[in-house]
Design a protein around this motif. Structure first.
Motif, PDB file in Angstrom:
ATOM      1  N   GLU A 174       0.765  -1.226   0.004  1.00 13.08           N
ATOM      2  CA  GLU A 174      -0.087  -0.046  -0.013  1.00 13.08           C
ATOM      3  C   GLU A 174       1.034   1.164   0.053  1.00 13.08           C
ATOM      4  O   GLU A 174       0.440   2.224  -0.533  1.00 13.08           O
ATOM      5  CB  GLU A 174      -0.963   0.085   1.250  1.00 13.08           C
ATOM      6  CG  GLU A 174      -2.081  -0.729   1.099  1.00 13.08           C
ATOM      7  CD  GLU A 174      -3.409  -0.108   0.230  1.00 13.08           C
ATOM      8  OE1 GLU A 174      -3.294   1.154   0.504  1.00 13.08           O
ATOM      9  OE2 GLU A 174      -3.918  -0.773  -0.575  1.00 13.08           O
ATOM     10  N   GLU A 175       1.985   1.282   0.820  1.00 14.77           N
ATOM     11  CA  GLU A 175       2.619   2.437   0.876  1.00 14.77           C
ATOM     12  C   GLU A 175       3.390   2.786  -0.330  1.00 14.77           C
ATOM     13  O   GLU A 175       3.950   3.882  -0.252  1.00 14.77           O
ATOM     14  CB  GLU A 175       3.525   2.382   2.241  1.00 14.77           C
ATOM     15  CG  GLU A 175       4.785   1.341   1.894  1.00 14.77           C
ATOM     16  CD  GLU A 175       4.318  -0.057   2.440  1.00 14.77           C
ATOM     17  OE1 GLU A 175       5.179  -1.021   2.623  1.00 14.77           O
ATOM     18  OE2 GLU A 175       3.081  -0.393   2.583  1.00 14.77           O
ATOM     19  N   ASP A 196      -8.977   7.530  -2.980  1.00 14.61           N
ATOM     20  CA  ASP A 196      -9.697   6.899  -1.641  1.00 14.61           C
ATOM     21  C   ASP A 196      -8.559   6.516  -0.609  1.00 14.61           C
ATOM     22  O   ASP A 196      -8.726   6.320   0.632  1.00 14.61           O
ATOM     23  CB  ASP A 196     -10.496   5.559  -2.314  1.00 14.61           C
ATOM     24  CG  ASP A 196     -11.292   5.595  -3.202  1.00 14.61           C
ATOM     25  OD1 ASP A 196     -11.728   6.786  -3.060  1.00 14.61           O
ATOM     26  OD2 ASP A 196     -11.750   4.678  -3.701  1.00 14.61           O
ATOM     27  N   ARG A 197      -7.277   6.747  -0.733  1.00 16.29           N
ATOM     28  CA  ARG A 197      -6.157   6.357  -0.004  1.00 16.29           C
ATOM     29  C   ARG A 197      -5.778   7.768   0.666  1.00 16.29           C
ATOM     30  O   ARG A 197      -4.923   7.843   1.642  1.00 16.29           O
ATOM     31  CB  ARG A 197      -5.041   5.900  -0.498  1.00 16.29           C
ATOM     32  CG  ARG A 197      -5.366   4.626  -0.856  1.00 16.29           C
ATOM     33  CD  ARG A 197      -4.227   3.723  -1.826  1.00 16.29           C
ATOM     34  NE  ARG A 197      -4.288   2.252  -2.011  1.00 16.29           N
ATOM     35  CZ  ARG A 197      -5.109   1.655  -2.739  1.00 16.29           C
ATOM     36  NH1 ARG A 197      -5.949   2.233  -3.678  1.00 16.29           N
ATOM     37  NH2 ARG A 197      -4.986   0.286  -2.679  1.00 16.29           N
ATOM     38  N   ARG A 198      -6.275   9.197   0.180  1.00 16.80           N
ATOM     39  CA  ARG A 198      -5.861  10.167   0.748  1.00 16.80           C
ATOM     40  C   ARG A 198      -6.570  10.485   2.058  1.00 16.80           C
ATOM     41  O   ARG A 198      -7.795   9.920   2.053  1.00 16.80           O
ATOM     42  CB  ARG A 198      -6.046  11.440  -0.369  1.00 16.80           C
ATOM     43  CG  ARG A 198      -4.933  11.376  -1.325  1.00 16.80           C
ATOM     44  CD  ARG A 198      -5.191  12.631  -2.050  1.00 16.80           C
ATOM     45  NE  ARG A 198      -4.035  12.841  -3.003  1.00 16.80           N
ATOM     46  CZ  ARG A 198      -3.910  13.920  -4.107  1.00 16.80           C
ATOM     47  NH1 ARG A 198      -4.989  14.696  -4.023  1.00 16.80           N
ATOM     48  NH2 ARG A 198      -3.007  13.748  -4.889  1.00 16.80           N
ATOM     49  N   GLU A 199      -5.889  11.073   2.902  1.00 22.34           N
ATOM     50  CA  GLU A 199      -7.017  11.267   4.343  1.00 22.34           C
ATOM     51  C   GLU A 199      -8.118  12.209   4.020  1.00 22.34           C
ATOM     52  O   GLU A 199      -9.211  11.504   4.773  1.00 22.34           O
ATOM     53  CB  GLU A 199      -5.779  12.214   5.158  1.00 22.34           C
ATOM     54  CG  GLU A 199      -4.598  11.242   5.799  1.00 22.34           C
ATOM     55  CD  GLU A 199      -3.895  12.104   6.783  1.00 22.34           C
ATOM     56  OE1 GLU A 199      -4.392  13.293   7.347  1.00 22.34           O
ATOM     57  OE2 GLU A 199      -2.865  11.749   7.161  1.00 22.34           O
ATOM     58  N   ASP A 200      -8.107  13.177   3.152  1.00 21.07           N
ATOM     59  CA  ASP A 200      -9.514  13.814   3.031  1.00 21.07           C
ATOM     60  C   ASP A 200     -10.169  13.204   1.858  1.00 21.07           C
ATOM     61  O   ASP A 200     -11.347  13.685   1.712  1.00 21.07           O
ATOM     62  CB  ASP A 200      -9.018  15.264   2.753  1.00 21.07           C
ATOM     63  CG  ASP A 200      -7.923  15.639   1.863  1.00 21.07           C
ATOM     64  OD1 ASP A 200      -7.509  14.623   0.878  1.00 21.07           O
ATOM     65  OD2 ASP A 200      -7.494  16.560   1.493  1.00 21.07           O
ATOM     66  N   HIS A 201      -9.603  12.308   1.213  1.00 25.64           N
ATOM     67  CA  HIS A 201     -10.438  11.521   0.131  1.00 25.64           C
ATOM     68  C   HIS A 201     -10.854  12.533  -0.851  1.00 25.64           C
ATOM     69  O   HIS A 201     -11.988  12.709  -1.522  1.00 25.64           O
ATOM     70  CB  HIS A 201     -11.470  10.684   0.606  1.00 25.64           C
ATOM     71  CG  HIS A 201     -11.533   9.809   1.602  1.00 25.64           C
ATOM     72  ND1 HIS A 201     -10.769   8.604   1.253  1.00 25.64           N
ATOM     73  CD2 HIS A 201     -11.502   9.721   2.817  1.00 25.64           C
ATOM     74  CE1 HIS A 201     -10.575   7.914   2.386  1.00 25.64           C
ATOM     75  NE2 HIS A 201     -11.071   8.565   3.392  1.00 25.64           N
ATOM     76  N   THR A 236      -6.772  18.001  -4.840  1.00 24.61           N
ATOM     77  CA  THR A 236      -6.641  19.301  -4.330  1.00 24.61           C
ATOM     78  C   THR A 236      -6.543  20.382  -5.509  1.00 24.61           C
ATOM     79  O   THR A 236      -6.695  19.990  -6.750  1.00 24.61           O
ATOM     80  CB  THR A 236      -4.987  19.524  -3.638  1.00 24.61           C
ATOM     81  OG1 THR A 236      -3.964  19.213  -4.680  1.00 24.61           O
ATOM     82  CG2 THR A 236      -5.114  18.420  -2.566  1.00 24.61           C
TER      83      THR A 236
END
Length: 388
Positions: free
Chosen positions: A12-13, A194-199, A202
């Protein structure tokens, strides 16, 4: 080949959520600190695959030509592998802000609307995908701003998630497009969002997810390999005497669809619109006939040039659609060199890369990429495939 032959474990990382960047910390007037991200398109890692010698380069080399362990090649080293007279073929499609969020009338349910293409300018008809699709039926209205100015009505079903929308917005077409796009955001793949903190995408993504040479609007996802080229790098290429040729293939969502058959010969790709004009043909064909290298920048360029190449190995003008699906074994007719990203398991993009570089060697490169922490996906690292 079989679908299962393109399966591997991707941590994932190692899925890149942002482009290659540097971070700087600044002091604010109130005494707090702020971290700011600066995009560095051409500083991602580069792996180089030599098709004939079956070797792979990861590291920079010292003055004696020996690899320097731990000092990875970066994308700017691409130039070291080309000479004056070689040609790079780019996809100059332009991404538009295709992802919008609206609310359904009466229920106020939040609906994601993904614009695919405009069907009719005068009637404001658009082919879209909606999510969750089960809530959206013919006759429903969707509202996209607080004022209720931008409204769309569902007038048809196309696929399980597909709909045809008619926007009820009475104004000149240019103004309508401007207002519509102002409500949208960069159409990043869901594996990023989907993997970003704020979904969320930017404001910077609309620039980061766009090639600097993008010109012809129509893509709903970026030709990702082209994202690595900075203005400074293009200038260095120009000084070195490298040629640029531009084709247009409006990248769709077909490469993100799951392949549901084990036998790859039974998979059908979505069609994508493409254009190859005389100027590109003249540049590419002169390069081939003079014995220089033709480098396809990204899988979309390979797909387009393989669609438009003639039996004589020369590029032909083209105006139409392609649903070409390239997987091993495949005999390529045009480019002898390719730059790709590192793609997800089971992806058609990985299959095309493996066809170009050779299945065993490309999968070995992917194994090394996982072990050495390379980044995958549209914002990930790059792979250069040479015919030497």
């Amino acid at each position: 080949m079989k679908l299962s032959q393109f399966k591997f474990r991707l941590p994932e990382e190692q899925i890149a959520l942002y482009p290659q960047s540097i971070y700087r910390e600044f002091d604010n007037e109130d005494g707090t600190k702020e971290t700011v991200r600066f995009t560095r398109r051409d500083e991602c890692r580069l792996m180089v695959l030599h098709r004939k010698s079956q070797t792979i380069d990861l590291y920079k080399r010292d003055d004696e030509g020996n690899p320097i362990e731990g000092e990875y090649l970066d994308f700017r080293h691409v130039l070291d592998y080309f000479d004056e007279g070689d040609t790079f073929v780019f996809n100059d499609t332009k991404v538009f802000p295709a992802r919008l969020y609206g609310t359904k009338e009466k229920t106020d349910a939040k609906i994601e609307v993904f614009l695919l293409r405009e069907l009719n300018e005068e009637m404001r008809l658009w082919d879209v995908l909606v999510e969750p699709a089960r809530k959206i039926r013919i006759g429903n209205k969707l509202f996209f701003d607080d004022s209720g100015t931008m409204v769309a009505e569902v007038i048809d079903n196309t696929t399980s998630r597909g709909r045809t929308l008619r926007f009820l917005y009475d104004c000149p077409h240019d103004e309508f497009k401007r207002e519509l796009y102002a409500l949208g955001e960069a159409p990043l793949p869901h594996y990023v969002i989907d993997r970003r903190e704020d979904h969320a995408a930017t404001a910077e993504d609309m620039e980061d997810f766009q090639c600097i040479f993008a010109k012809n609007e129509g893509a709903v996802t970026a030709p990702a390999t082209g994202l690595h080229f900075s203005r400074e790098m293009l200038k260095r290429m120009e000084i070195k005497g490298l040629n640029f040729a531009y084709i247009t293939l409006h990248c769709g969502l077909g490469t993100f669809h799951n392949i549901e058959v084990e036998d790859l010969t039974k998979h059908k790709m979505d069609s994508e619109q493409m254009f190859v004009e005389k100027e590109a043909c003249d540049i590419v064909n002169a390069t081939k006939l003079s014995g220089h290298h033709v480098c396809a920048v990204g899988t979309s360029v390979v797909k387009a040039t393989e669609t438009a190449v003639g039996t004589d190995g020369l590029l032909k003008e083209f105006d139409g659609w392609t649903n070409k699906f390239i997987f091993p074994p495949y005999e390529f007719g045009l480019a002898d060199t390719m730059i790709a990203n590192f793609y997800h398991p089971l992806s058609p993009l990985l299959m095309e890369t493996a066809a170009f570089g050779g299945y065993e060697l490309v999968m070995e490169a992917y194994d090394l990429a996982v072990k050495h922490g390379y980044r995958f996906g549209c914002y990930g690292d790059a792979l250069l495939i040479l015919n030497d």
